[in-house]
Scaffold this motif. Structure first.
Motif, PDB file in Angstrom:
ATOM      1  N   GLN A 205       0.801  -1.301   0.019  1.00 51.16           N
ATOM      2  CA  GLN A 205       0.059   0.303   0.064  1.00 51.16           C
ATOM      3  C   GLN A 205       0.818   1.343   0.026  1.00 51.16           C
ATOM      4  OE1 GLN A 205      -2.336  -0.960   3.491  1.00 51.16           O
ATOM      5  NE2 GLN A 205      -4.332  -0.979   2.222  1.00 51.16           N
ATOM      6  N   ALA A 206       1.826   1.013   0.875  1.00 52.93           N
ATOM      7  CA  ALA A 206       2.854   2.375   0.824  1.00 52.93           C
ATOM      8  C   ALA A 206       3.390   2.548  -0.455  1.00 52.93           C
ATOM      9  CB  ALA A 206       3.900   2.383   2.001  1.00 52.93           C
ATOM     10  N   GLY A 207       3.877   1.403  -1.022  1.00 49.59           N
ATOM     11  CA  GLY A 207       4.489   1.523  -2.483  1.00 49.59           C
ATOM     12  C   GLY A 207       3.607   2.046  -3.687  1.00 49.59           C
ATOM     13  N   PHE A 208       2.365   1.667  -3.614  1.00 51.22           N
ATOM     14  CA  PHE A 208       1.459   2.265  -4.678  1.00 51.22           C
ATOM     15  C   PHE A 208       1.389   3.668  -4.125  1.00 51.22           C
ATOM     16  CE2 PHE A 208       0.671  -1.950  -6.038  1.00 51.22           C
ATOM     17  CZ  PHE A 208       0.804  -1.656  -7.403  1.00 51.22           C
ATOM     18  N   LEU A 209       1.085   4.228  -3.030  1.00 48.69           N
ATOM     19  CA  LEU A 209       1.075   5.540  -2.615  1.00 48.69           C
ATOM     20  C   LEU A 209       2.372   6.149  -3.299  1.00 48.69           C
ATOM     21  CD1 LEU A 209      -0.135   5.519   1.224  1.00 48.69           C
ATOM     22  CD2 LEU A 209      -1.290   6.567  -0.952  1.00 48.69           C
ATOM     23  N   MET A 210       3.485   5.812  -2.903  1.00 41.66           N
ATOM     24  CA  MET A 210       4.362   6.340  -3.528  1.00 41.66           C
ATOM     25  C   MET A 210       4.619   6.597  -5.054  1.00 41.66           C
ATOM     26  SD  MET A 210       7.210   4.429  -0.734  1.00 41.66           S
ATOM     27  CE  MET A 210       8.810   4.894  -1.600  1.00 41.66           C
ATOM     28  N   VAL A 211       4.076   5.395  -5.839  1.00 38.86           N
ATOM     29  CA  VAL A 211       3.888   5.300  -7.184  1.00 38.86           C
ATOM     30  C   VAL A 211       3.060   6.386  -7.629  1.00 38.86           C
ATOM     31  CG1 VAL A 211       3.036   3.945  -9.292  1.00 38.86           C
ATOM     32  CG2 VAL A 211       4.592   3.057  -7.317  1.00 38.86           C
ATOM     33  N   ALA A 212       1.817   6.577  -7.081  1.00 38.30           N
ATOM     34  CA  ALA A 212       0.732   7.606  -7.193  1.00 38.30           C
ATOM     35  C   ALA A 212       1.528   9.039  -7.088  1.00 38.30           C
ATOM     36  CB  ALA A 212      -0.458   7.423  -6.252  1.00 38.30           C
ATOM     37  N   GLU A 213       2.120   9.210  -6.123  1.00 40.93           N
ATOM     38  CA  GLU A 213       2.699  10.503  -5.579  1.00 40.93           C
ATOM     39  C   GLU A 213       3.826  10.822  -6.763  1.00 40.93           C
ATOM     40  OE1 GLU A 213       5.885  12.933  -3.163  1.00 40.93           O
ATOM     41  OE2 GLU A 213       5.832  10.646  -3.195  1.00 40.93           O
ATOM     42  N   THR A 214       4.488   9.825  -7.249  1.00 40.13           N
ATOM     43  CA  THR A 214       5.548  10.277  -8.137  1.00 40.13           C
ATOM     44  C   THR A 214       5.267  10.210  -9.717  1.00 40.13           C
ATOM     45  OG1 THR A 214       7.142   9.107  -6.394  1.00 40.13           O
ATOM     46  CG2 THR A 214       8.007   9.523  -8.449  1.00 40.13           C
ATOM     47  N   VAL A 215       4.629   8.963 -10.021  1.00 42.71           N
ATOM     48  CA  VAL A 215       4.578   8.543 -11.326  1.00 42.71           C
ATOM     49  C   VAL A 215       3.100   9.261 -11.979  1.00 42.71           C
ATOM     50  CG1 VAL A 215       4.328   6.671 -13.198  1.00 42.71           C
ATOM     51  CG2 VAL A 215       5.758   6.405 -11.171  1.00 42.71           C
ATOM     52  N   SER A 216       3.202  10.421 -12.195  1.00 40.75           N
ATOM     53  CA  SER A 216       1.873  11.318 -12.631  1.00 40.75           C
ATOM     54  C   SER A 216       2.143  12.325 -13.583  1.00 40.75           C
ATOM     55  CB  SER A 216       0.937  11.553 -11.606  1.00 40.75           C
ATOM     56  OG  SER A 216       2.022  12.287 -10.598  1.00 40.75           O
ATOM     57  N   ILE A 217       2.536  13.481 -13.279  1.00 35.82           N
ATOM     58  CA  ILE A 217       2.718  14.603 -13.961  1.00 35.82           C
ATOM     59  C   ILE A 217       4.020  14.464 -14.736  1.00 35.82           C
ATOM     60  CG2 ILE A 217       2.856  17.185 -14.077  1.00 35.82           C
ATOM     61  CD1 ILE A 217       0.137  16.192 -13.317  1.00 35.82           C
TER      62      ILE A 217
ATOM     63  N   ILE B 121      -3.764   2.796  -6.328  1.00 34.17           N
ATOM     64  CA  ILE B 121      -3.910   1.650  -7.202  1.00 34.17           C
ATOM     65  C   ILE B 121      -4.703   2.091  -8.695  1.00 34.17           C
ATOM     66  CG2 ILE B 121      -4.729  -0.699  -7.689  1.00 34.17           C
ATOM     67  CD1 ILE B 121      -4.378  -1.095  -4.649  1.00 34.17           C
ATOM     68  N   ALA B 122      -5.655   2.712  -8.465  1.00 39.29           N
ATOM     69  CA  ALA B 122      -6.412   3.171  -9.483  1.00 39.29           C
ATOM     70  C   ALA B 122      -5.709   4.321 -10.286  1.00 39.29           C
ATOM     71  CB  ALA B 122      -7.933   3.841  -9.128  1.00 39.29           C
ATOM     72  N   SER B 123      -5.052   5.198  -9.663  1.00 39.56           N
ATOM     73  CA  SER B 123      -3.804   6.202 -10.236  1.00 39.56           C
ATOM     74  C   SER B 123      -2.918   5.331 -10.944  1.00 39.56           C
ATOM     75  CB  SER B 123      -3.285   6.669  -9.197  1.00 39.56           C
ATOM     76  OG  SER B 123      -2.257   7.866  -9.751  1.00 39.56           O
ATOM     77  N   PHE B 124      -2.279   4.352 -10.630  1.00 36.97           N
ATOM     78  CA  PHE B 124      -1.290   3.799 -11.567  1.00 36.97           C
ATOM     79  C   PHE B 124      -1.895   3.060 -12.600  1.00 36.97           C
ATOM     80  CE2 PHE B 124       0.506  -0.533 -12.603  1.00 36.97           C
ATOM     81  CZ  PHE B 124       1.756  -0.038 -12.910  1.00 36.97           C
ATOM     82  N   ILE B 125      -3.230   2.398 -12.580  1.00 40.51           N
ATOM     83  CA  ILE B 125      -3.552   1.787 -13.501  1.00 40.51           C
ATOM     84  C   ILE B 125      -4.234   2.846 -14.815  1.00 40.51           C
ATOM     85  CG2 ILE B 125      -6.032   0.521 -14.349  1.00 40.51           C
ATOM     86  CD1 ILE B 125      -5.988  -0.754 -11.619  1.00 40.51           C
ATOM     87  N   SER B 126      -4.653   3.841 -14.090  1.00 41.88           N
ATOM     88  CA  SER B 126      -5.045   4.867 -15.049  1.00 41.88           C
ATOM     89  C   SER B 126      -3.873   5.713 -16.039  1.00 41.88           C
ATOM     90  CB  SER B 126      -5.552   6.271 -14.262  1.00 41.88           C
ATOM     91  OG  SER B 126      -5.802   7.417 -15.113  1.00 41.88           O
ATOM     92  N   VAL B 127      -2.729   5.987 -15.209  1.00 42.13           N
ATOM     93  CA  VAL B 127      -1.558   6.367 -16.058  1.00 42.13           C
ATOM     94  C   VAL B 127      -0.859   5.407 -17.000  1.00 42.13           C
ATOM     95  CG1 VAL B 127       0.097   5.896 -14.477  1.00 42.13           C
ATOM     96  CG2 VAL B 127       0.441   7.882 -15.768  1.00 42.13           C
TER      97      VAL B 127
ATOM     98  N   ILE C 260      -8.852   8.921 -19.994  1.00 48.27           N
ATOM     99  CA  ILE C 260      -8.358   7.697 -19.025  1.00 48.27           C
ATOM    100  C   ILE C 260      -7.331   7.933 -17.983  1.00 48.27           C
ATOM    101  CG2 ILE C 260      -7.133   5.629 -19.189  1.00 48.27           C
ATOM    102  CD1 ILE C 260      -8.573   5.049 -21.663  1.00 48.27           C
ATOM    103  N   ALA C 261      -6.376   9.269 -18.188  1.00 52.15           N
ATOM    104  CA  ALA C 261      -5.804   9.743 -17.485  1.00 52.15           C
ATOM    105  C   ALA C 261      -6.314  10.920 -16.207  1.00 52.15           C
ATOM    106  CB  ALA C 261      -4.599  10.624 -18.220  1.00 52.15           C
TER     107      ALA C 261
END
Length: 457
Positions: A58-70, A195-201, A312-313
């Motif tokens: 869960q912490a890992g995907f929070l870090m992914v959502a925070e980092t892998v986006s913009i 998790i939804a954020s990662f699937i989206s991007v 989708i993004a």
């Protein structure tokens, strides 16, 4: 809200040698009990609100959502500015450095379990001055990141609707949605959104890669390197730095883990995903879209595909900002109520304070997004002024502080001492040159109107 209005956190314990945190030592269980009594959230056995419930994934995907986006949206244009070979080398290099500095943050948190934010770490390094300096820097950086998400939301909505209404209206809509999603007080409840954020991007980038591969809007020859200048080249470097700049929130995520020792798993999940995704998406989109690739990159396909990809993004555009907004609200909330029962209460003061803090930070972020309506320039300004230090420079200082009595004790310590001094030097270089190029870019685009209804797609 000024930092002087916030309550002072409890002083940290004395640094403990790294060997005491080896899971193989016999007194590891004793150290874990000591950490539980010292950390910011304390004993939560009978608490109404429990924070320390995050699993490592869960912490890992929070870090992914925070980092892998913009950040990923600007990388194909970096390839166009620097060439294929330099960009790939930089992405791999910054990925490795970000992994190392992220692990250093974990080491520092293991040694000082009371640390919940960069401000707490700053107090360990430099007392009250360090606390206020790093605390203000953390607030500014994350609020600017929140602003960049709101800005990208307006770009997406203008693209999808073909500028269906005033861009300020879209910004307000993004503000309201982001604020409402930030209302849960614990990171565990936000982790499911990540998790939804990662699937989206991931889906959006895959759609664009497939679309440009089929349409081939550019059929010229690939360039391993390009003829550029310092100004354009370092704008690209700043965008790469920003794409790895999630470290400012890592202390907060570690503090809500069930077992902080599992933090390296979260870090490696993040770094594996972001480095691979950055390289593949940047190279593939550039190879088919060519030197005229757009930034954000989701506009490089046909208008129809661009609309679909932006649609989708939208979850990652929103949720990435929400994760950052939650981090900055949590920092302020902890500064106010640290060492009080209200941290774990659901009464009117506790809930009302959380609601008001979140609303204030999102309004400030919206003002910034409306005042600097230039995507790449906003990214480079953030990366040069703030992210360089929080991602690389301060992590080097953390390691040097932890090992201040044994910097040259062994050949490995000598090597790591050189590495961490190099991290500080790299951060200083990125900050200085980055401020120059981002300031020049903002000056050249000074004709762009602030708080404008114009189409920014």
């Amino acid at each position: 809200m000024t930092q002087t209005m916030l309550s002072r956190p409890a002083p940290g314990p004395e640094a403990v040698p790294e060997s005491e945190y080896d899971p193989n030592v016999q007194d590891a269980e004793k150290n874990q009990k000591q950490q539980a009594s010292q950390d910011v959230f304390g004993d939560e056995q009978d608490a109404e609100i429990k924070y320390k419930v995050l699993s490592w994934w869960q912490a890992g995907f929070l870090m992914v959502a925070e980092t892998v986006s913009i950040g990923i949206l600007s990388l194909p244009s970096v390839v166009a500015a620097l060439g294929l070979v330099p960009t790939v080398i930089l992405l791999v290099g910054f990925g490795v450095m970000s992994t190392y500095t992220g692990y250093t943050i974990g080491q520092f948190r293991w040694a000082y379990p009371h640390v919940q934010s960069m401000a707490d770490a700053g107090e360990v390094l430099a007392g009250s001055f360090g606390r206020e300096f790093l605390g203000m820097g953390q607030l500014l950086l994350i609020v600017f990141i929140m602003a960049s998400h709101l800005l990208t939301f307006t770009v997406a909505m203008n693209t999808i609707t073909e500028h269906g209404t005033c861009s300020i209206v879209f910004g307000v809509v993004g503000l309201v949605i982001s604020y409402l999603l930030c209302l849960p007080r614990t990171s565990a409840k936000v982790s499911y959104l990540s998790i939804a954020s990662f699937i989206s991007v991931f889906s959006a980038v895959m759609i664009v890669m497939v679309a440009v591969g089929i349409q081939r809007p550019w059929k010229g020859e690939l360039q391993a390197v390009v003829d550029t200048n310092l100004y354009h080249a370092f704008l690209g470097v700043c965008n790469i730095v920003f794409s790895f700049s999630g470290h400012v929130a890592f202390f907060g995520f570690i503090s809500e883990l069930k077992d902080p020792k599992e933090y390296p798993k979260s870090l490696f999940l993040l770094q594996g995903i972001d480095t691979v995704l950055y390289i593949v998406s940047a190279v593939v989109i550039y190879c088919y879209a060519g030197p005229d690739v757009t930034s954000p990159a989701l506009g490089s396909a046909s208008p129809l595909i661009g609309k679909i990809a932006y649609g989708i993004a939208l979850p990652t555009i929103i949720i990435g900002g929400v994760v950052n907004g939650h981090v900055t609200s949590k920092y302020i909330y902890v500064r106010i109520f640290r060492n009080t029962d209200r941290m774990h209460k659901k009464d009117l003061v506790a809930v009302g304070s959380w609601v008001l803090i979140g609303f204030s930070t999102w309004v400030i972020a919206w003002i910034i997004a409306s005042a600097i309506p230039v995507f790449n320039n906003l990214l480079s300004l953030i990366a040069s002024l703030f992210a360089s230090w929080f991602t690389y420079g301060f992590s080097g200082m953390f390691w040097l502080y932890l090992n201040k009595d044994r910097l040259f004790a062994t050949p490995m310590k000598i090597f790591l001492t050189i590495v961490n001094f190099s991290m500080i030097a790299i951060a200083a270089c990125i900050c200085g040159l980055g401020l120059y190029v981002s300031g020049k870019a903002l000056h050249e685009d000074s004709g762009s109107a602030s708080f404008s209804c114009a189409n920014n797609a």
